[in-house]
Write an enzyme that holds these catalytic residues in place. Structure first.
Site: not given
Length: 450
Positions: A88-89
């Site tokens: 996840h960013s």
């Protein structure tokens, strides 16, 4: 006991910096989920958390209650022959890595159930990019989602109504109440979705720089440690990479335009933007190493690059698009489905020099102005508008050289970009020293206590 709680009193407690108990947090999350907490109360609660913060216990409890606000995925019945792993960013301008990363990791034996969000603030959303593909179903039910992950190795979708529904409502509220940058709320938002996905391992890309929510490096470090600690307390090994977001990642911003860049990347990795390639491979390597698919990072990097160069990752991406309702020939004929804008024109530099600064945040905001992003959660967006061929820091340009290519609906949009965009690029006579793309890595520690 929960019937004795009053939302306004719990908001008052948090506003005054007093910690909330586990039952109190559970009551607030239940109210977010079932709608008994009004929009005004939810906005006030988010602002109180933003201003006063939460203890580690509160973060863990908020994450757990949000995770359990709906269904959680269990992979045992699917008899997978590899680990369930995700990335996840925290969001960046031009950050399109998920679209390449999930197929790469799937090519190497991982299973990637990636649940992505829409654009938040000035950053684009993975879900918005995918929805620029005609027919793509970003919200299949959980059984279809899980079966696709088993069949293909990965699937990228949005949150369904049944998965962490409390986060869906809170996520939308944060976007329109100036509470996006709360470490507590970011931690709970990310991990409630990810832990509900039944992961064996997680890798976080935490952006820092002018194009990131965590523009301050200290905030990025605090967020990395927070996510590592909360995830660790929840039993999911996690590595958090702090990465540079002082310029656009890759050479494009927009939605359909970024999908085109991803397709080019998968088909011709040797021609890809070097920062985009480096970060994609590094994140993949951490996912493989952390989930046990590679013994060390260097082996994992080689496996990742092989998956890309062999075309296997591109093939899996194509299968994912087709299985989720998109066109079967997207990789072969992207221009047929991601139709070019009526106006495609270069934006030229007003002077000469080395690119020393790029205001990535302002570039993201310019996309919102042109409706490629949202000012409120209910806004429809224009998937076609954007910029391609954006210059990079350290690059020399002469006066009159193109510094980006504008993709617009009409002359008015083009006039805006031609006036605005050159002011967001700073030139210098001296060649700048480029920052490290990967600045620091935080790893989860199973011995950490809340």
């Amino acid at each position: 006991m929960s019937e004795l709680f009053l939302p306004q009193e719990l908001i008052r407690k948090k506003r005054d910096g007093i910690s909330l108990s586990d039952p109190e947090i559970g009551y607030m999350v239940q109210g977010i989920t079932d709608g008994s907490l009004t929009d005004a109360q939810l906005g006030a609660f988010a602002m109180a958390v933003f201003k006063c913060g939460m203890t580690m216990d509160e973060r863990v409890n908020l994450t757990r209650h949000m995770m359990n606000s709906g269904e959680t995925l269990n992979w045992d019945q699917h008899n997978l022959d590899g680990p369930v792993v995700d990335k996840h960013s925290t969001g960046g301008v031009g950050d399109k890595i998920s679209l390449m990363l999930a197929p790469i990791v799937a090519s190497c034996g991982g299973y990637v159930p990636m649940i992505s969000g829409r654009g938040l603030g000035h950053t684009g959303g993975t879900l918005d990019k995918l929805e620029s593909i005609p027919g793509y179903d970003a919200t299949p039910d959980n059984s279809v989602f899980q079966s696709l992950v088993k069949k293909i190795g990965c699937a990228i979708i949005g949150q369904t109504a049944s998965l962490a529904p409390a986060d869906q409502r809170l996520y939308a509220t944060r976007d329109v109440t100036a509470t996006v940058e709360s470490i507590d709320l970011i931690t709970a938002s990310i991990l409630s979705k990810k832990l509900a996905s039944g992961l064996d391992a997680l890798v976080m890309d935490i952006k820092t720089g002018n194009g990131a929510f965590a523009s301050d490096y200290k905030m990025a470090q605090e967020l990395a440690q927070s996510i590592a600690n909360v995830s660790s307390n929840s039993g999911v090994p996690t590595s958090c990479l702090i990465t540079d977001m002082d310029q656009v990642l890759g050479h494009s911003v927009g939605n359909a335009i970024e999908v085109v860049e991803c397709i080019d990347f998968l088909k011709n990795p040797n021609n890809a933007d070097h920062r985009l390639l480096e970060l994609t491979i590094e994140l993949s390597a951490y996912m493989l190493q952390l989930s046990g698919l590679a013994s060390d990072l260097q082996t994992a990097r080689i496996k990742s690059m092989n998956a890309l160069e062999s075309g296997k990752a591109a093939s899996i991406f194509g299968k994912m698009i087709t299985e989720l309702g998109g066109p079967s020939d997207l990789l072969e004929r992207p221009e047929k489905h991601l139709k070019p804008m009526p106006v495609i024109t270069p934006i030229r530099s007003n002077s000469s020099g080395y690119i020393s600064e790029i205001d990535a945040r302002a570039i993201g905001l310019s996309m919102i102005h042109l409706k490629a992003g949202r000012t409120k959660s209910s806004d429809a967006i224009d998937h076609g508008v954007g910029l391609s061929n954006i210059v990079s820091k350290g690059q020399w340009v002469s006066k009159g050289d193109p510094i980006a290519m504008a993709h617009c609906r009409d002359q008015k949009q083009l006039d805006y970009l031609q006036l605005e965009f050159p002011s967001l690029i700073k030139l210098d006579e001296k060649e700048p020293q480029l920052p490290n793309l990967i600045k620091e890595v935080f790893k989860s520690n199973q011995d950490l206590k809340s």
